[in-house]
Design an enzyme around this catalytic site. Sequence first.
Site, PDB file in Angstrom:
ATOM      1  N   HIS A  77     -50.677  42.126 -67.430  1.00  0.00           N
ATOM      2  CA  HIS A  77     -50.327  41.160 -66.571  1.00  0.00           C
ATOM      3  C   HIS A  77     -50.715  41.988 -65.145  1.00  0.00           C
ATOM      4  CE1 HIS A  77     -46.721  43.441 -66.474  1.00  0.00           C
ATOM      5  NE2 HIS A  77     -46.381  43.105 -65.506  1.00  0.00           N
ATOM      6  N   HIS A  79     -49.240  42.929 -62.316  1.00  0.00           N
ATOM      7  CA  HIS A  79     -48.376  43.770 -61.498  1.00  0.00           C
ATOM      8  C   HIS A  79     -48.679  45.103 -61.433  1.00  0.00           C
ATOM      9  CE1 HIS A  79     -44.526  40.813 -62.184  1.00  0.00           C
ATOM     10  NE2 HIS A  79     -45.580  40.445 -61.257  1.00  0.00           N
ATOM     11  N   ASP A  81     -48.081  48.103 -61.181  1.00  0.00           N
ATOM     12  CA  ASP A  81     -47.716  49.349 -61.912  1.00  0.00           C
ATOM     13  C   ASP A  81     -48.380  49.437 -63.211  1.00  0.00           C
ATOM     14  OD1 ASP A  81     -45.768  47.033 -62.370  1.00  0.00           O
ATOM     15  OD2 ASP A  81     -44.703  48.427 -63.540  1.00  0.00           O
ATOM     16  N   HIS A  82     -48.974  48.065 -63.538  1.00  0.00           N
ATOM     17  CA  HIS A  82     -49.933  48.119 -64.790  1.00  0.00           C
ATOM     18  C   HIS A  82     -51.412  48.089 -64.448  1.00  0.00           C
ATOM     19  CE1 HIS A  82     -46.538  47.251 -67.445  1.00  0.00           C
ATOM     20  NE2 HIS A  82     -45.970  46.774 -66.235  1.00  0.00           N
TER      21      HIS A  82
HETATM   22 ZN   LIG Z   1     -44.315  43.382 -64.516  1.00  0.00          ZN
END
Ligand SMILES: [Zn+2]
Length: 262
Positions: A77, A79, A81-82
């Site tokens: 996904h 977000h 932090d990814h």
């Molecule tokens: Zn997330």
Amino acid sequence: MSGLYIPIDTPDGSRTEHAENLLAPNPGMMTLDGTNTWVIGGEQCVVVDPGPDDEAHLLRVRDHLGDRNVTQILLTHGHVDHSGGARRFAELVGAPVRALDPAHRLGEEGLQDGDVVTVAGVELHVYGTPGHSFDSLCFWLAQDRAMLTGDTVLGRGTTVIAQDGGLGDYLRSLDRLRAAAEELEALALLPGHGPVLPDPLKALDGYIAHRRERLDQIRKAQAAGARTASEVVAIVYADVDRALWPVAEVSVRAQLDYLERL
Ligand SMILES: [Zn+2]
């Protein structure tokens, strides 16, 4: 049946035969030990979630791979932090980025429910699992009978419903994952944060039960007179560290929305 779950402990946590974890150095309240960057395959490989835009981490992943060829970068996904390091990592290894959300793609190809990504003879089957975020995907690693879950299921604690997610979707996604785990006889969940979960059905049942319990608590708080999300949080999360209340409030708001629409 091939591809038994082989828990191999490394400094970055457990791995399976075809999935290796390189932990990003971004530990925190929401990220647990940090983001798990998963490398899938062999000489040819796919990297799932390069993690935050942290040059040291991205270089470490690249150097760790050595001569191995990254064919694609996949995102569970969008977000940050990814996905934050995806663009830079793509530059470092010369691979496209595939994600459900076009805003996070680099290259022509998207990624969606039903797609199958093949690399070095192993297959990743894409499951659309909206809820944590609108664009959340899970990847079934058929050869190891393991499901990469992103933030839909974490290795510890529970997932929050982010502002771009929704609880109704999330509950349906958990049910779908549970059904898939049972049908496919899953041996492990490989989460986006935290350790590998070696008992998928137990983990998913725990998640589903936790959500139902929270909904019951919220109904009770409403019956006791709580009207706003922050009033509900003060009752339901009374025994939880206040530092977590703002996060809890996002989750409670998602649950209030859900209950309103029932
Ligand atoms: Zn997330």
